[in-house]
Motif scaffolding. Structure first.
Motif, PDB file in Angstrom:
ATOM      1  N   VAL A 456       7.943   8.245  -7.400  1.00 28.27           N
ATOM      2  CA  VAL A 456       8.125   8.705  -6.017  1.00 28.27           C
ATOM      3  C   VAL A 456       7.597  10.130  -5.854  1.00 28.27           C
ATOM      4  N   GLU A 457       7.907  10.997  -6.831  1.00 30.89           N
ATOM      5  CA  GLU A 457       7.457  12.386  -6.750  1.00 30.89           C
ATOM      6  C   GLU A 457       5.925  12.476  -6.730  1.00 30.89           C
ATOM      7  N   ILE A 458       5.272  11.642  -7.524  1.00 32.20           N
ATOM      8  CA  ILE A 458       3.805  11.630  -7.552  1.00 32.20           C
ATOM      9  C   ILE A 458       3.263  11.228  -6.170  1.00 32.20           C
ATOM     10  N   ILE A 459       3.842  10.179  -5.613  1.00 32.91           N
ATOM     11  CA  ILE A 459       3.334   9.680  -4.330  1.00 32.91           C
ATOM     12  C   ILE A 459       3.555  10.697  -3.214  1.00 32.91           C
ATOM     13  N   LEU A 460       4.770  11.234  -3.148  1.00 33.22           N
ATOM     14  CA  LEU A 460       5.054  12.211  -2.088  1.00 33.22           C
ATOM     15  C   LEU A 460       4.144  13.439  -2.226  1.00 33.22           C
ATOM     16  N   ALA A 461       3.932  13.883  -3.472  1.00 34.07           N
ATOM     17  CA  ALA A 461       3.082  15.057  -3.682  1.00 34.07           C
ATOM     18  C   ALA A 461       1.644  14.771  -3.242  1.00 34.07           C
TER      19      ALA A 461
END
Ligand code: NG1
Ligand code: ZN
Length: 558
Positions: A456-461
Motif C-alpha cells: 500500500v505504501e508503495i502504491i500511495l507513494a
C-alpha cells in the motif's frame, strides 16, 4: 521402546479432555488455551505424518490471531506455505478426537490410508504468537515430535506469515523455486530490498501510524524497520556487483509510528485495538492520537490481517479495508502491466467473498475492467481461485489477503527487464522495475500485514496519494455485519456462493422479500465457520436502510 509405545506414553502425558469435540476449521483448531494441550500434541503427530507423506518440511503455527488473550490455536502449513490441504483437515479432526488409548491406532490408520513413506524422516518447523499459553503448548508439540522421532526447528516468536515464509524457504532453498533465505533476517531483508526497489526514489506523503494490536507484529515491525536502515547500502552494493550500469537507490524514508506494542501485559492483546476491532467497530483504536487525514493502519494479533483508515474532518472516520486494498492493488498492477508493455495476455483478476462491498465489485468490473471471482469465506478458497490468474489479487473485507503471481508471469517480468533490446523507454523500464519489486514485496504464501502495508505504501507513494484520494476512488455502499446467536447454526445451509440459504427455504424466501424493499439492497445469512453463530450481512443505499435491513434479516434467522 517401540515407536507405538513411545507415542502412547507421550499421549498419556497430554490427556484429551473428556466430553470435548474438536474440529479443524478454517483457522485450524482454536479455543480456550487450557483445552488445547492434547490437540497440539496430536497436531504434532499429524505434522510428522504429513512431512513424511510429502517428503518435505511442514510448518506448525500456534496462534489465535484476533481472539482474546485467553484463547489459543494451532494450524498446519503445507510445504509451499499454503494452508493444510482440505483432505487432511479431516485427519486432524479425527486424531484430535481419538481417545488417549486410540491415538496410536488412528495415527497408524492415517499413515496406511495416505501411504505415508516409511523411509523418509520428518522435519517440522514451528513458531508462536505472544500469548502466555504459547510456551506450554509448544512443549506439547515438542513431546509429539520427539515421540515420533521428527527433527524440528523452534523459531519462537513469529507472525503467522513469517512461519509460512520460512516453510516455503526451507522447502525451496537451492532449487530454481528458491523463495528467500531461511531465517527471520532473510525475511526482513527480502522485504526491505524489494521495497526500496519498488519505491524507486518515491517518498511517502507524510507519516504512518501502525497499531500492532499489542501483538507479535509490534516487535517484528520494529526489527524490520531496523533492517531497513541498512538495506539501502545492501541494495546499492548488489547493484554495483551485478550490473554494468548500476542504479543508486535512495532511502524510502518511511516514517512509522508504532502504537499498541505492549506484548508484556497479556491482557491488552487485541483489546480495544487491532484490525478486527477497527473493522467491526468502524472506529480508530481509542489509544490513537493521529490527527485529521493522518494515514493509519491496524494489524491483528498474529499480523496476517491489515486495514487502513483515517479521520476525515468533514465525514469522520473512514475505513480502507481489504476491499480497498484489493482495488488499489489491482488498479496499480493493471496500470504497471500496461506501461510495461503487457497486453490482455496477462490475466489479472480479483477474488472476493460475499462480504465484499458491492461498490468494490462494481468498481473492479466496470471501472478497472477486470474480472471478479467470488468464493466461499476462508482464505484457502480465495487463494486457490487467485492462482488461476497470472496475477490474482485476493482479499477478504476484514483485511486478510495478498496478490499471487504465476510462475510464468514472474519469469516473463524478469526476462523483459533483463532484455535491454526490447525496453523501449525509461518509463517502460521503470514500470517493470516497480512490478518486479512488487512481486518480491508481496508475500506469495498468505496474507501478511507487514508485506501488505509495504504494498500500500508503495502504491500511495507512486500516486502521491493521501488516504483521502484513495477513499475517493469509489463510494462504499453503507453496510452492516451482525452476529446472531441461534439455538442451532447447523440448520443454516448456504449455497456455493454463500449469498443464499438452501436451508431453511422459508428463511431465504423471507430474506428475498425483505431485500426487494430496499434500493441497492443486498443481504444474506450464513453460519459462521469459526464461531457458534450466524452472521447476517446487509448493504443498502443509506446507512439507516442498511441497519434496518440487517436487523430485519437477523430477526428472520433468530
Ligand atoms: P466465519 O466465522 O466463517 O465468518 C471468519 C471471517 C472470515 C475468515 C475466518 C477465519 C468474516 C465475515 N468472516 O469466518 O473472513 O477470516 O473468520 O479467521 O469476517
Ligand atoms: Zn490473524
Amino acid at each position: 521402546a517401540s515407536k507405538d509405545a513411545q507415542i502412547l506414553a507421550a499421549a498419556k502425558k497430554h490427556p484429551k479432555p473428556v466430553d470435548r469435540v474438536f474440529q479443524y476449521g478454517t483457522a485450524g483448531f482454536r479455543m480456550k488455551a487450557d483445552l488445547l494441550d492434547s490437540v497440539v500434541f496430536r497436531v504434532g503427530l499429524l505434522a510428522e505424518l504429513r512431512s513424511r507423506k510429502l517428503k518435505n518440511t511442514i510448518g506448525v503455527m500456534i496462534t489465535a490471531s484476533h481472539n482474546p488473550p485467553a484463547d489459543n490455536g494451532v494450524k498446519l502449513v503445507d510445504p509451499m506455505g499454503e494452508m493444510l490441504e482440505e483432505a487432511w483437515e479431516a485427519h486432524a479432526t479425527k486424531l484430535a478426537n481419538a481417545r488417549d488409548e486410540d491415538v496410536v491406532k488412528v495415527y497408524r490408520e492415517i499413515e496406511a490410508k495416505e501411504n505415508v513413506s516409511q523411509s523418509t524422516k520428518a522435519n517440522v518447523i514451528y513458531g508462536r504468537d505472544t500469548r502466555p499459553s504459547g510456551p506450554k503448548l509448544v512443549a506439547a508439540l515438542v513431546d509429539a515430535l520427539e515421540a515420533v522421532g521428527s527433527t524440528s526447528t523452534d523459531y519462537k516468536l513469529l507472525t503467522t506469515p513469517q512461519l509460512h515464509y520460512l516453510t516455503r524457504c526451507t522447502n525451496t532453498i537451492g532449487t530454481p523455486l528458491e523463495y528467500g533465505d531461511v531465517s527471520e533476517r532473510g525475511y526482513y531483508e527480502k522485504l526491505a530490498k524489494a521495497f526500496i526497489k519498488a519505491m524507486d526514489g518515491k517518498k511517502p506523503v507524510g507519516g504512518l501510524t501502525v497499531d500492532c494490536a499489542n501483538g507479535v507484529g509490534a516487535p517484528k515491525l520494529a526489527e524490520f524497520l531496523a533492517v531497513m536502515q541498512s538495506a539501502v547500502t545492501l541494495v546499492n552494493e548488489e547493484e554495483k556487483q551485478a550490473k554494468d550500469e548500476p542504479k543508486t537507490y535512495a532511502s524510502p524514508e518511511l516514517q512509522v509510528k508504532i502504537i499498541n506494542d505492549d506484548i508484556i501485559n497479556a491482557a491488552v492483546l487485541n483489546h480495544d485495538c487491532g484490525a478486527d476491532f477497527v473493522k467491526t467497530k468502524q472506529r480508530a483504536p481509542p489509544s490513537s492520537t493521529a490527527g485529521n487525514n493522518d494515514r493509519c493502519c491496524s494489524y491483528d494479533g498474529d499480523a496476517d490481517r491489515i486495514v487502513y483508515y483515517f479521520n476525515d474532518p468533514e465525514q469522520g472516520f473512514r475505513l480502507l479495508d481489504g476491499d480497498r486494498i484489493a482495488t488499489l492493488a489491482a488498479s496499480f498492477i493493471g496500470d504497471l502491466a500496461r506501461e510495461a508493455g503487457f497486453g490482455k495476455e496477462l490475466k489479472i483478476g480479483v477474488v472476493q467473498t460475499a462480504y465484499a462491498n458491492g461498490a468494490s465489485t462494481k468498481y473492479v468490473e466496470k471501472t478497472l475492467g477486470l474480472p471478479v471471482v467470488c468464493t466461499k469465506t476462508g482464505v484457502k478458497h480465495l487463494h486457490h481461485a487467485a492462482t488461476k490468474f497470472d496475477v490474482g489479487v485476493y482479499f477478504e473485507a476484514n483485511g486478510h489477503g495478498t496478490v499471487v503471481f504465476s510462475q510464468q508471469a514472474l519469469d516473463t517480468f524478469k526476462k523483459a527487464l533483463a532484455d535491454k533490446e526490447s525496453l523501449k523507454s525509461p518509463a517502460q523500464k521503470s514500470a517493470l522495475t516497480t512490478l518486479v519489486g512488487l512481486t518480491e514485496v508481496i508475500n506469495q504464501t498468505v496474507g501478511d500485514a507487514l508485506s501488505d502495508m509495504l504494498l500500500v505504501e508503495i502504491i500511495l507513494a507512486h500516486k502521491r496519494w493521501t488516504p483521502k484520494e484513495w477513499d475517493l476512488t469509489y463510494t462504499d455502499l453503507p453496510n452492516r455485519l451482525v452476529r446472531v446467536e441461534v439455538a442451532n447454526r447447523g440448520i443454516f445451509v448456504a449455497d456455493a456462493t454463500e449469498r443464499r440459504l438452501i436451508e431453511p427455504q422459508e428463511a431465504q424466501t423471507q430474506i428475498d422479500a425483505l431485500v426487494s424493499k430496499y434500493s441497492e439492497g443486498r443481504s444474506f445469512a450464513r453460519a459462521s465457520g469459526t464461531e457458534d453463530a450466524v452472521r447476517v450481512y446487509a448493504e443498502a443505499s443509506t446507512r439507516s436502510e442498511a441497519d434496518d435491513l440487517a436487523a430485519k434479516v437477523a430477526a428472520v434467522v433468530k
